[in-house]
Design a protein around this motif. Sequence first.
Motif, PDB file in Angstrom:
ATOM      1  N   VAL A 185      10.482 -21.842  -5.474  1.00 51.67           N
ATOM      2  CA  VAL A 185      10.556 -22.469  -6.805  1.00 51.67           C
ATOM      3  C   VAL A 185       9.957 -21.527  -7.851  1.00 51.67           C
ATOM      4  CG1 VAL A 185       9.666 -24.368  -8.221  1.00 51.67           C
ATOM      5  CG2 VAL A 185      10.625 -24.833  -5.944  1.00 51.67           C
ATOM      6  N   TRP A 186       8.812 -20.926  -7.554  1.00 50.07           N
ATOM      7  CA  TRP A 186       8.175 -19.987  -8.484  1.00 50.07           C
ATOM      8  C   TRP A 186       9.127 -18.852  -8.837  1.00 50.07           C
ATOM      9  CZ3 TRP A 186       7.442 -14.779  -7.765  1.00 50.07           C
ATOM     10  CH2 TRP A 186       6.715 -14.115  -8.750  1.00 50.07           C
ATOM     11  N   ALA A 187       9.821 -18.316  -7.845  1.00 51.32           N
ATOM     12  CA  ALA A 187      10.733 -17.193  -8.088  1.00 51.32           C
ATOM     13  C   ALA A 187      11.856 -17.596  -9.043  1.00 51.32           C
ATOM     14  CB  ALA A 187      11.300 -16.682  -6.775  1.00 51.32           C
ATOM     15  N   HIS A 188      12.413 -18.772  -8.847  1.00 48.56           N
ATOM     16  CA  HIS A 188      13.467 -19.231  -9.756  1.00 48.56           C
ATOM     17  C   HIS A 188      12.921 -19.444 -11.175  1.00 48.56           C
ATOM     18  CE1 HIS A 188      17.095 -19.596  -7.329  1.00 48.56           C
ATOM     19  NE2 HIS A 188      16.304 -19.896  -6.307  1.00 48.56           N
ATOM     20  N   GLU A 189      11.694 -19.943 -11.292  1.00 49.54           N
ATOM     21  CA  GLU A 189      11.077 -20.109 -12.615  1.00 49.54           C
ATOM     22  C   GLU A 189      10.812 -18.758 -13.269  1.00 49.54           C
ATOM     23  OE1 GLU A 189       7.663 -22.536 -11.806  1.00 49.54           O
ATOM     24  OE2 GLU A 189       8.854 -24.376 -11.675  1.00 49.54           O
ATOM     25  N   LYS A 190      10.418 -17.784 -12.466  1.00 50.20           N
ATOM     26  CA  LYS A 190      10.118 -16.431 -12.963  1.00 50.20           C
ATOM     27  C   LYS A 190      11.359 -15.774 -13.571  1.00 50.20           C
ATOM     28  CE  LYS A 190       7.347 -12.831 -13.224  1.00 50.20           C
ATOM     29  NZ  LYS A 190       6.328 -12.784 -14.244  1.00 50.20           N
ATOM     30  N   GLU A 229      11.945 -10.932  -4.555  1.00 56.81           N
ATOM     31  CA  GLU A 229      12.050 -11.190  -3.116  1.00 56.81           C
ATOM     32  C   GLU A 229      10.859 -12.010  -2.662  1.00 56.81           C
ATOM     33  OE1 GLU A 229      12.720  -7.548  -0.968  1.00 56.81           O
ATOM     34  OE2 GLU A 229      14.800  -7.487  -1.643  1.00 56.81           O
ATOM     35  N   VAL A 230      11.159 -13.084  -1.964  1.00 57.34           N
ATOM     36  CA  VAL A 230      10.142 -13.972  -1.410  1.00 57.34           C
ATOM     37  C   VAL A 230      10.265 -13.880   0.099  1.00 57.34           C
ATOM     38  CG1 VAL A 230       9.321 -16.346  -1.295  1.00 57.34           C
ATOM     39  CG2 VAL A 230      10.345 -15.491  -3.412  1.00 57.34           C
ATOM     40  N   GLU A 231       9.186 -13.434   0.753  1.00 60.35           N
ATOM     41  CA  GLU A 231       9.216 -13.237   2.206  1.00 60.35           C
ATOM     42  C   GLU A 231       8.431 -14.314   2.934  1.00 60.35           C
ATOM     43  OE1 GLU A 231       7.582  -9.409   3.061  1.00 60.35           O
ATOM     44  OE2 GLU A 231       9.395  -8.365   2.416  1.00 60.35           O
ATOM     45  N   ASP A 232       8.972 -14.749   4.039  1.00 60.84           N
ATOM     46  CA  ASP A 232       8.235 -15.591   4.980  1.00 60.84           C
ATOM     47  C   ASP A 232       8.135 -14.760   6.248  1.00 60.84           C
ATOM     48  OD1 ASP A 232       7.375 -17.329   6.967  1.00 60.84           O
ATOM     49  OD2 ASP A 232       8.417 -19.040   6.093  1.00 60.84           O
ATOM     50  N   ARG A 233       7.015 -14.091   6.406  1.00 62.70           N
ATOM     51  CA  ARG A 233       6.860 -13.166   7.537  1.00 62.70           C
ATOM     52  C   ARG A 233       6.806 -13.877   8.878  1.00 62.70           C
ATOM     53  NH1 ARG A 233       3.113  -8.301   5.151  1.00 62.70           N
ATOM     54  NH2 ARG A 233       4.573  -7.789   3.467  1.00 62.70           N
ATOM     55  N   ALA A 234       6.312 -15.107   8.892  1.00 64.24           N
ATOM     56  CA  ALA A 234       6.251 -15.854  10.146  1.00 64.24           C
ATOM     57  C   ALA A 234       7.658 -16.228  10.620  1.00 64.24           C
ATOM     58  CB  ALA A 234       5.396 -17.107   9.987  1.00 64.24           C
ATOM     59  N   ARG A 262      14.107 -14.456   0.750  1.00 66.11           N
ATOM     60  CA  ARG A 262      15.004 -14.916  -0.304  1.00 66.11           C
ATOM     61  C   ARG A 262      15.051 -13.780  -1.316  1.00 66.11           C
ATOM     62  NH1 ARG A 262      18.405 -19.338  -0.107  1.00 66.11           N
ATOM     63  NH2 ARG A 262      17.372 -20.975   1.041  1.00 66.11           N
ATOM     64  N   ARG A 263      16.251 -13.259  -1.583  1.00 69.20           N
ATOM     65  CA  ARG A 263      16.438 -12.239  -2.616  1.00 69.20           C
ATOM     66  C   ARG A 263      17.138 -12.930  -3.782  1.00 69.20           C
ATOM     67  NH1 ARG A 263      19.177  -7.527  -0.314  1.00 69.20           N
ATOM     68  NH2 ARG A 263      17.091  -6.997   0.381  1.00 69.20           N
ATOM     69  N   ILE A 264      16.451 -12.971  -4.921  1.00 64.79           N
ATOM     70  CA  ILE A 264      16.902 -13.793  -6.033  1.00 64.79           C
ATOM     71  C   ILE A 264      17.169 -12.929  -7.266  1.00 64.79           C
ATOM     72  CG2 ILE A 264      16.274 -15.736  -7.528  1.00 64.79           C
ATOM     73  CD1 ILE A 264      14.337 -16.548  -5.145  1.00 64.79           C
ATOM     74  N   THR A 265      18.371 -13.087  -7.812  1.00 61.11           N
ATOM     75  CA  THR A 265      18.735 -12.479  -9.087  1.00 61.11           C
ATOM     76  C   THR A 265      19.165 -13.610 -10.010  1.00 61.11           C
ATOM     77  OG1 THR A 265      21.084 -12.179  -8.599  1.00 61.11           O
ATOM     78  CG2 THR A 265      19.600 -10.420  -7.872  1.00 61.11           C
ATOM     79  N   ARG A 266      19.554 -13.260 -11.209  1.00 63.72           N
ATOM     80  CA  ARG A 266      20.022 -14.314 -12.127  1.00 63.72           C
ATOM     81  C   ARG A 266      21.358 -14.892 -11.671  1.00 63.72           C
ATOM     82  NH1 ARG A 266      17.048 -10.922 -15.444  1.00 63.72           N
ATOM     83  NH2 ARG A 266      15.352 -12.023 -16.456  1.00 63.72           N
ATOM     84  N   GLU A 267      22.093 -14.153 -10.843  1.00 64.72           N
ATOM     85  CA  GLU A 267      23.406 -14.609 -10.377  1.00 64.72           C
ATOM     86  C   GLU A 267      23.388 -15.199  -8.965  1.00 64.72           C
ATOM     87  OE1 GLU A 267      23.002 -11.238 -11.424  1.00 64.72           O
ATOM     88  OE2 GLU A 267      23.427 -11.829 -13.483  1.00 64.72           O
ATOM     89  N   THR A 268      22.465 -14.761  -8.129  1.00 69.02           N
ATOM     90  CA  THR A 268      22.500 -15.155  -6.720  1.00 69.02           C
ATOM     91  C   THR A 268      21.121 -15.517  -6.180  1.00 69.02           C
ATOM     92  OG1 THR A 268      22.163 -12.879  -5.933  1.00 69.02           O
ATOM     93  CG2 THR A 268      24.456 -13.613  -6.220  1.00 69.02           C
ATOM     94  N   CYS A 269      21.137 -16.261  -5.080  1.00 72.38           N
ATOM     95  CA  CYS A 269      19.941 -16.559  -4.300  1.00 72.38           C
ATOM     96  C   CYS A 269      20.363 -16.414  -2.842  1.00 72.38           C
ATOM     97  CB  CYS A 269      19.434 -17.970  -4.591  1.00 72.38           C
ATOM     98  SG  CYS A 269      17.972 -18.413  -3.620  1.00 72.38           S
ATOM     99  N   GLU A 270      20.045 -15.266  -2.260  1.00 71.90           N
ATOM    100  CA  GLU A 270      20.490 -14.960  -0.898  1.00 71.90           C
ATOM    101  C   GLU A 270      19.378 -15.242   0.103  1.00 71.90           C
ATOM    102  OE1 GLU A 270      23.236 -11.076  -1.526  1.00 71.90           O
ATOM    103  OE2 GLU A 270      21.085 -10.799  -1.851  1.00 71.90           O
TER     104      GLU A 270
END
Length: 76
Positions: A12-17, A28-33, A38-46
Amino acid sequence: MATFATWNEAHVWAHEKLQDPDAVLPLEVEDRAQRITRRITRETCELIAWTIFTKIGGCEPTNETPGASSRVPDGQ
């Protein structure tokens, strides 16, 4: 870089950013465990699932003493 209590909070923070015009993209938001990003741009959320690397054999061990060199100095 930031740390969040949950994966969802980070997502959620990344989308707000993205509202910040000076944000360096992609975010990029990583869950190492869970080994996902999640790689987020203004066009995509992969959602990217990390590959599991396999250890591949290298050199065969030798019986040399650690630090000993079997090289012969140049000119000899």
